[in-house]
Scaffold this motif. Structure first.
Motif, PDB file in Angstrom:
ATOM      1  N   UNK A  81       0.817  -1.206   0.000  1.00 51.31           N
ATOM      2  CA  UNK A  81       0.000   0.000   0.000  1.00 51.31           C
ATOM      3  C   UNK A  81       0.859   1.268   0.000  1.00 51.31           C
ATOM      4  N   UNK A  82       1.942   1.270   0.750  1.00 46.90           N
ATOM      5  CA  UNK A  82       2.797   2.460   0.808  1.00 46.90           C
ATOM      6  C   UNK A  82       3.420   2.761  -0.554  1.00 46.90           C
ATOM      7  N   UNK A  83       3.751   1.742  -1.331  1.00 46.45           N
ATOM      8  CA  UNK A  83       4.316   1.970  -2.672  1.00 46.45           C
ATOM      9  C   UNK A  83       3.248   2.496  -3.622  1.00 46.45           C
ATOM     10  N   UNK A  84       2.033   1.975  -3.495  1.00 47.83           N
ATOM     11  CA  UNK A  84       0.931   2.481  -4.312  1.00 47.83           C
ATOM     12  C   UNK A  84       0.685   3.953  -4.000  1.00 47.83           C
ATOM     13  N   UNK A  85       0.644   4.298  -2.721  1.00 47.31           N
ATOM     14  CA  UNK A  85       0.420   5.689  -2.306  1.00 47.31           C
ATOM     15  C   UNK A  85       1.534   6.580  -2.825  1.00 47.31           C
ATOM     16  N   UNK A  86       2.791   6.150  -2.686  1.00 46.21           N
ATOM     17  CA  UNK A  86       3.921   6.958  -3.169  1.00 46.21           C
ATOM     18  C   UNK A  86       3.812   7.213  -4.666  1.00 46.21           C
ATOM     19  N   UNK A  87       3.413   6.204  -5.429  1.00 47.26           N
ATOM     20  CA  UNK A  87       3.262   6.385  -6.870  1.00 47.26           C
ATOM     21  C   UNK A  87       2.085   7.294  -7.201  1.00 47.26           C
ATOM     22  N   UNK A  88       0.962   7.086  -6.529  1.00 48.98           N
ATOM     23  CA  UNK A  88      -0.203   7.940  -6.768  1.00 48.98           C
ATOM     24  C   UNK A  88       0.138   9.405  -6.518  1.00 48.98           C
ATOM     25  N   UNK A  89       0.769   9.675  -5.391  1.00 42.44           N
ATOM     26  CA  UNK A  89       1.100  11.052  -5.047  1.00 42.44           C
ATOM     27  C   UNK A  89       2.210  11.605  -5.938  1.00 42.44           C
ATOM     28  N   UNK A  90       3.236  10.804  -6.181  1.00 43.93           N
ATOM     29  CA  UNK A  90       4.380  11.282  -6.963  1.00 43.93           C
ATOM     30  C   UNK A  90       4.039  11.568  -8.414  1.00 43.93           C
ATOM     31  N   UNK A  91       3.390  10.617  -9.068  1.00 45.94           N
ATOM     32  CA  UNK A  91       3.049  10.793 -10.479  1.00 45.94           C
ATOM     33  C   UNK A  91       2.045  11.931 -10.650  1.00 45.94           C
ATOM     34  N   UNK A  93       1.469  14.509  -8.685  1.00 46.87           N
ATOM     35  CA  UNK A  93       2.093  15.802  -8.386  1.00 46.87           C
ATOM     36  C   UNK A  93       2.945  16.268  -9.569  1.00 46.87           C
ATOM     37  N   UNK A  94       3.744  15.375 -10.105  1.00 45.89           N
ATOM     38  CA  UNK A  94       4.628  15.740 -11.215  1.00 45.89           C
ATOM     39  C   UNK A  94       3.816  16.194 -12.437  1.00 45.89           C
ATOM     40  N   UNK A  95       2.799  15.419 -12.807  1.00 40.12           N
ATOM     41  CA  UNK A  95       2.027  15.753 -14.002  1.00 40.12           C
ATOM     42  C   UNK A  95       1.128  16.975 -13.796  1.00 40.12           C
ATOM     43  N   UNK A  96       0.508  17.095 -12.627  1.00 41.70           N
ATOM     44  CA  UNK A  96      -0.348  18.262 -12.385  1.00 41.70           C
ATOM     45  C   UNK A  96       0.469  19.547 -12.343  1.00 41.70           C
ATOM     46  N   UNK A  97       1.649  19.497 -11.734  1.00 37.09           N
ATOM     47  CA  UNK A  97       2.521  20.675 -11.712  1.00 37.09           C
ATOM     48  C   UNK A  97       2.947  21.059 -13.125  1.00 37.09           C
ATOM     49  N   UNK A  98       3.239  20.058 -13.936  1.00 32.18           N
ATOM     50  CA  UNK A  98       3.684  20.305 -15.311  1.00 32.18           C
ATOM     51  C   UNK A  98       2.541  20.858 -16.170  1.00 32.18           C
ATOM     52  N   UNK A 111       8.294  23.204  -4.658  1.00 32.81           N
ATOM     53  CA  UNK A 111       8.407  21.883  -5.260  1.00 32.81           C
ATOM     54  C   UNK A 111       7.492  20.821  -4.676  1.00 32.81           C
ATOM     55  N   UNK A 112       6.633  21.175  -3.769  1.00 32.11           N
ATOM     56  CA  UNK A 112       5.719  20.202  -3.157  1.00 32.11           C
ATOM     57  C   UNK A 112       4.301  20.447  -3.633  1.00 32.11           C
ATOM     58  N   UNK A 113       3.573  19.361  -3.849  1.00 32.73           N
ATOM     59  CA  UNK A 113       2.167  19.471  -4.217  1.00 32.73           C
ATOM     60  C   UNK A 113       1.299  18.921  -3.091  1.00 32.73           C
ATOM     61  N   UNK A 114       1.594  17.682  -2.672  1.00 34.83           N
ATOM     62  CA  UNK A 114       0.820  17.024  -1.616  1.00 34.83           C
ATOM     63  C   UNK A 114       1.481  17.203  -0.268  1.00 34.83           C
ATOM     64  N   UNK A 115       0.681  17.150   0.776  1.00 33.80           N
ATOM     65  CA  UNK A 115       1.198  17.078   2.131  1.00 33.80           C
ATOM     66  C   UNK A 115       1.978  15.777   2.261  1.00 33.80           C
ATOM     67  N   UNK A 116       2.930  15.730   3.155  1.00 28.79           N
ATOM     68  CA  UNK A 116       3.717  14.513   3.353  1.00 28.79           C
ATOM     69  C   UNK A 116       2.922  13.373   3.956  1.00 28.79           C
ATOM     70  N   UNK A 117       1.793  13.669   4.561  1.00 28.92           N
ATOM     71  CA  UNK A 117       0.996  12.627   5.211  1.00 28.92           C
ATOM     72  C   UNK A 117      -0.222  12.275   4.355  1.00 28.92           C
TER      73      UNK A 117
END
Length: 142
Positions: A81-91, A93-98, A111-117
């Motif tokens: 689950x933690x890897x799924x969450x990291x990918x959901x948030x990371x991808x 954030x990167x695409x929405x910022x772009x 450089x941050x989009x989502x809260x760390x939690x």
């Protein structure tokens, strides 16, 4: 599949597993700044559906507000689950910022989009009290 098996749309099968794992996820923007527009929420849903598909998971429900999103995800037991969450948030954030760079820059910086939690809650099945009672009532072997 065995002829005794009753098909249930909420239950999935693998080679050696039958599972019904659902999680309710909530992600909030950095400092809960209301950066989302309706178009951004729609794009965020598309991105998160693609990420879930990469993990062989399904995004069952998605919604959000100006500063957060809610997801209901059905995922296989092989997914951490933690890897799924990291990918959901990371991808996302990167695409929405772009894709929404000028809009996002007004609300979020550094450089941050989502809260760390994030919030993750297991969903579905019987309530804990019913499961507790069921397990308690099992007869041990004689």
């Amino acid at each position: 599949m065995s002829p005794r098996w009753n098909s249930n749309p909420g239950v999935s099968t693998g080679r050696h597993v039958v599972y019904a794992l659902h999680v309710h996820l909530v992600f909030v923007t950095r400092y809960r700044h209301g950066a989302f527009t309706e178009a951004m929420l729609n794009r965020c849903e598309e991105i998160m559906r693609e990420v879930c598909a990469d993990f062989e998971a399904q995004l069952k429900e998605f919604n959000g507000g100006g500063d957060h999103v809610h997801l209901l995800v059905h995922y296989p037991p092989k997914v951490q689950l933690s890897k799924l969450v990291n990918s959901l948030k990371g991808v996302s954030a990167r695409l929405l910022r772009k894709e929404y760079e000028t809009h996002v820059r007004r609300y979020l910086w550094g450089g941050r989009f989502w809260s760390g939690s994030y919030f993750a809650g297991s969903v579905g099945g019987a309530p804990i009290s019913v499961l507790h009672h069921y397990i308690e009532q099992q007869n041990p072997p004689a």
